[in-house]
Motif scaffolding. Structure first.
Motif, PDB file in Angstrom:
ATOM      1  N   PHE A  72       0.825  -1.206   0.000  1.00 43.44           N
ATOM      2  CA  PHE A  72       0.000   0.000   0.000  1.00 43.44           C
ATOM      3  C   PHE A  72       0.865   1.264   0.000  1.00 43.44           C
ATOM      4  CE2 PHE A  72      -2.162   3.362   2.440  1.00 43.44           C
ATOM      5  CZ  PHE A  72      -3.262   3.575   1.620  1.00 43.44           C
ATOM      6  N   VAL A  73       1.880   1.296   0.856  1.00 38.78           N
ATOM      7  CA  VAL A  73       2.724   2.496   0.975  1.00 38.78           C
ATOM      8  C   VAL A  73       3.446   2.816  -0.326  1.00 38.78           C
ATOM      9  CG1 VAL A  73       4.734   3.486   2.139  1.00 38.78           C
ATOM     10  CG2 VAL A  73       2.961   2.331   3.483  1.00 38.78           C
ATOM     11  N   PRO A  74       4.184   1.862  -0.932  1.00 36.72           N
ATOM     12  CA  PRO A  74       4.829   2.200  -2.203  1.00 36.72           C
ATOM     13  C   PRO A  74       3.844   2.494  -3.328  1.00 36.72           C
ATOM     14  CG  PRO A  74       5.150  -0.130  -1.666  1.00 36.72           C
ATOM     15  CD  PRO A  74       4.593   0.523  -0.454  1.00 36.72           C
ATOM     16  N   ALA A  75       2.651   1.875  -3.296  1.00 36.03           N
ATOM     17  CA  ALA A  75       1.651   2.161  -4.331  1.00 36.03           C
ATOM     18  C   ALA A  75       1.226   3.626  -4.272  1.00 36.03           C
ATOM     19  CB  ALA A  75       0.436   1.254  -4.158  1.00 36.03           C
ATOM     20  N   ILE A  76       1.060   4.148  -3.054  1.00 37.59           N
ATOM     21  CA  ILE A  76       0.685   5.561  -2.898  1.00 37.59           C
ATOM     22  C   ILE A  76       1.821   6.475  -3.358  1.00 37.59           C
ATOM     23  CG2 ILE A  76       0.079   7.354  -1.227  1.00 37.59           C
ATOM     24  CD1 ILE A  76      -2.140   5.305  -1.811  1.00 37.59           C
ATOM     25  N   ILE A  77       3.054   6.144  -2.980  1.00 36.43           N
ATOM     26  CA  ILE A  77       4.209   6.957  -3.400  1.00 36.43           C
ATOM     27  C   ILE A  77       4.364   6.914  -4.921  1.00 36.43           C
ATOM     28  CG2 ILE A  77       6.705   7.268  -3.209  1.00 36.43           C
ATOM     29  CD1 ILE A  77       6.540   5.968  -0.431  1.00 36.43           C
TER      30      ILE A  77
END
Length: 303
Positions: A198-203
């Motif tokens: 989730f975190v890298p997808a948002i970045i």
């Protein structure tokens, strides 16, 4: 030439490897932190086995996403090489549509059919609750794959690996903290597994839309797959409730579950085609042969 090939191959391989390195982290952290949470050695091993089975099921839909996303790489790279930004934008949004078309119904299907799926694949072993809570990871794992393809097509080979490193560090911290909590234990690993993507997808989304200036129409591309997947979800939920009433053998239950899945796929596919979620042009872009496989009556009603 060899130097150039290596300059492309190494970052692509690195990005692919970092998608799976989180599993190695779990091996070294989760077991020990489960013991710190108060579980016995046997219970900790059982919980970790359930986590491994959950991951195996979540990764299955991703194989289809990877296959379709890889087809987009040459097109994005070619359009970028000649400076055709409009074509790059079209390919980017087509990749998002493909992602949602596959990942959303898989997410809903895994949640609703978690119990019968586990009954078939892992009879008597438990762990279906992990799939119900963590199946949403399918969507963001797919996002990472598609975003990495976009980065690679645009020549930003190390961007995907860099954001994945942030996700892995986030996973490390959450595993260490959440898994050791007695009331959460193995579910903490499910949360960390989700956050790992989730975190890298948002970045990545920020980098693509704000830095590279390629708009990804998230909500527009998600509406039709979501609506079609809800229709599918209602169908398979009702059928599942009906099939539960049938007291049969393992083989009978397996056949009923497979029938339910097939019916769900048909409902989803027909609804998606009739509502314009997938157009004639989309099918032809993916595969002209696939377009010809659609019944002529449905093809005439497609946009």
């Amino acid at each position: 030439l060899i130097k150039k090939l290596l300059s492309y191959a190494f970052p692509i391989t690195l990005s692919a490897g970092m998608l799976n390195i989180g599993n190695f982290i779990d091996m070294f952290i989760v077991n020990n932190r489960l013991l710190d949470a108060g579980l016995t050695f046997t219970l900790a091993k059982t919980a970790f086995s359930q986590l491994a089975r959950f991951k195996n099921l979540v990764v299955v839909p991703n194989t289809f996403i990877v296959s379709l996303a890889s087809v987009l790489l040459p097109g994005i790279a070619a359009a970028n090489a000649v400076g055709n930004k409009e074509e790059v934008k079209r390919k980017v949004n087509f990749s998002v549509k493909v992602l949602f078309t596959i990942s959303i119904p898989c997410f809903i299907g895994l949640v609703i059919l978690a119990d019968p799926i586990y009954a078939i694949l892992y009879p008597g072993r438990g762990g279906a609750e992990l799939l119900k809570y963590g199946a949403v990871t399918v969507i963001f794992l797919g996002f990472i794959q598609v975003q990495n393809v976009i980065f690679q097509g645009l020549g930003k080979f190390y961007w995907g690996a860099g954001t994945m490193l942030v996700g892995i560090l986030c996973k490390l911290g959450l595993n260490y903290y959440l898994v050791a909590m007695p009331d959460i234990n193995i579910y903490g690993a499910v949360v960390s597994y989700f956050m790992n993507y989730f975190v890298p997808a948002i970045i990545n989304h920020y980098l693509i839309t704000k830095v590279l200036k390629y708009d990804m129409k998230i909500f527009r591309n998600a509406i039709s797959p979501l609506g079609s997947a809800i229709a599918m979800g209602i169908t398979i939920f009702l059928l599942n409730r009906l099939f539960i009433l049938i007291d049969g053998s393992y083989m009978v239950e397996s056949v009923l579950t497979i029938v339910n899945i097939v019916i769900g796929v048909i409902v989803y596919g027909v609804t998606l085609l009739l509502t314009g979620g997938v157009t004639k042009g989309d099918l032809k872009d993916m595969s002209p042969r696939l377009y010809k496989m659609v019944p002529s009556g449905i093809r005439q009603k497609m946009k």
